[in-house]
Write a protein that holds these residues in place. Sequence first.
Motif, PDB file in Angstrom:
ATOM      1  N   PRO A  63      -6.021   9.153   4.429  1.00 10.17           N
ATOM      2  CA  PRO A  63      -7.378   8.803   3.056  1.00 10.17           C
ATOM      3  C   PRO A  63      -7.858   7.108   2.472  1.00 10.17           C
ATOM      4  O   PRO A  63      -6.812   6.643   3.251  1.00 10.17           O
ATOM      5  CB  PRO A  63      -6.718   8.949   2.050  1.00 10.17           C
ATOM      6  N   ARG A  68      -7.511   6.017  -2.415  1.00 13.27           N
ATOM      7  CA  ARG A  68      -6.601   6.296  -2.404  1.00 13.27           C
ATOM      8  C   ARG A  68      -6.579   5.796  -4.112  1.00 13.27           C
ATOM      9  O   ARG A  68      -5.707   5.474  -5.007  1.00 13.27           O
ATOM     10  CB  ARG A  68      -5.790   5.015  -2.012  1.00 13.27           C
ATOM     11  N   CYS A  69      -6.928   4.325  -4.365  1.00 11.62           N
ATOM     12  CA  CYS A  69      -7.481   3.900  -5.490  1.00 11.62           C
ATOM     13  C   CYS A  69      -7.375   5.600  -6.633  1.00 11.62           C
ATOM     14  O   CYS A  69      -7.869   4.966  -7.693  1.00 11.62           O
ATOM     15  CB  CYS A  69      -8.372   3.237  -5.408  1.00 11.62           C
ATOM     16  N   ASP A  71      -7.595   8.553  -6.752  1.00 10.17           N
ATOM     17  CA  ASP A  71      -6.097   9.829  -6.236  1.00 10.17           C
ATOM     18  C   ASP A  71      -5.247   8.630  -7.596  1.00 10.17           C
ATOM     19  O   ASP A  71      -4.529   9.729  -8.441  1.00 10.17           O
ATOM     20  CB  ASP A  71      -5.311   9.618  -5.137  1.00 10.17           C
ATOM     21  N   ARG A 219       1.633   3.641  -3.693  1.00  7.22           N
ATOM     22  CA  ARG A 219       0.462   3.057  -3.630  1.00  7.22           C
ATOM     23  C   ARG A 219       0.152   2.451  -1.384  1.00  7.22           C
ATOM     24  O   ARG A 219       0.223   2.595  -0.923  1.00  7.22           O
ATOM     25  CB  ARG A 219      -0.258   1.513  -4.084  1.00  7.22           C
TER      26      ARG A 219
END
Length: 580
Positions: A63, A68-69, A71, A219
């Motif tokens: 991703p 990712r941010c 999610d 993260r």
Amino acid sequence: MTTTTMRNRSGRPRPAAACAPTLLALALLAGCGGGGGNPNYALLGLLRPTEPGTPAPAPAPAPSPEARCADMVGQHGLAGTTLKTRYVAAGTRRPGTATTGDFLGGHCVVTGSIDPRTGVDGKPYAIGFELSLPDDWNGRFLYLGGGGNDGTLRDTSLSSSISIGTPSPLGQGYAVVSTNAGHEGTSASFGADPQARIDHAYNAHDKTAQAAKALITWRYGKAAHHAYFSGCSGGGRQGMMFSQRFPDYFDGITAGAPAMRVSSGATIAAMWNNRKFTDIAPVGGDGKPVLSQAFSNTDLNLVADAVLAACDAGDGAVDGLVQNTRACRFDPAVLQCAGTKNDSCISAAQVHALKDVFGGPKDSAGKALYVTQPWDPGIRDAGWRAWTLGTSTTGTPNSRYNVLMVDALVNEFFTPPDPAFNPLAFNFDTDPARMQAFSAVYDTYRDDQLTAFKARGGKLMFIHGMADPIFSADEVVEYYERLAANHGGIAATQGFARTFLVPGMAHCSGGPATDTTDSLQAMVDWVEKGIAPDTLAARASATNAYFPNRTRPLCPYPKFAKYKGSGSIEEAASFSCEAS
């Protein structure tokens, strides 16, 4: 054809022929070829059977940082916490509000709210935080301390308040967090809610640090290899609090002008100083004293010049700085007018007020209620005036003693709160007792052992301006000497804790001082490379009104920067750290 190599417990390869029908082997029989077909039959469901010549499926694409941010909002897994995120693409933002200079790399800004609730005062509360997660992470975590009454989120794209003017840690790849300390708004009125007091003292910082560390691990798939704290004033207090209450959270802590006794010492001194200056202030048209006119700028320049005349040469150079602070002796009586007050002298009342203020507050029996203040030419700077005298030309003062410190005193430091309290009526015999209950929770001056923090290898750095008008540099010296006495002396203590005094510097920054130093990098070198800071390279900004671009070494107490006898007094290379 894909093959599977079996290994024994030592990790060495084991030939397939060695597979025996043990209990485990029965489950893995196909892996030893006993299935009569393709040797890639499933091993406990981990491998899929494939036909010979079938290409392996392409791995799913990772991703994007932006994805990712996003999610993180739904997958963070933190109890009692809501998140909002926004992704900042590389090359679209500079640190803070800068309009020039380097752009930041891509990063995710996470705004969190922990344990929202309604206080006993009917107001909404929550522990808020901002966490910036750079795409190009350097593996480190930095917690930025707050200040004042807190209530806001420090911009995590900026440096610490004790390192203003240094490169953005976020821009260097740090994951950076800040917190509002459990309430919104800079007023201390939150002190009406008991839980908000506890949050402000330590609980909000504990939960913010834990949340930030968990999100960093989510993260990046791993924890930070080192964690750092940096702050000044209230932020300095927070750093000391971490070293005492949560000694395993940070590897290195930089505490600038730490508010060690703010709720039981420095605030008393603020009320004392306010009274002494108000008592000699001229009366305005409304019949009230005009605090700002207790000393004119001309008066303060006279005092600053007299301090320099007495102490400047003690470091070997007449350069507008008092570097040899321990040797400085000054009596403002040398400025007292022999007759009528004029621009070359100060009145007897002004002399007495200065002696009272720099001598520290006392009760009626003469018992000291806080430490003394050091004499420093930084008394001429606007930062010193802003705290002590202000600039109001009316009977309504605007000094920070009256605005910020009174707010904290009456709403938070007094137990119970007393919002209607008149600061000029502070009773130095009885009112300090009203501050002790919260001091036991909030203040950090009592623990002069730091046993657990030292035992785990933590490093602590104090930085304090000699002209700080709210938290005296004499306080950090007094604390450091107590700490040293408990650890075998200053030389032994410097293995884990060091103090740097900044001549001329006001509260956290400013003044006739070389007030900019990259203390974060110095701390990283100390923690990760074992390079102890024998000096801190400091400079004055290009816009410094007193000596722009001057450089100096800041020396670990009790050493000071002494002129070598040759070379430019504007250059750090002309000075060395010497014992006083």
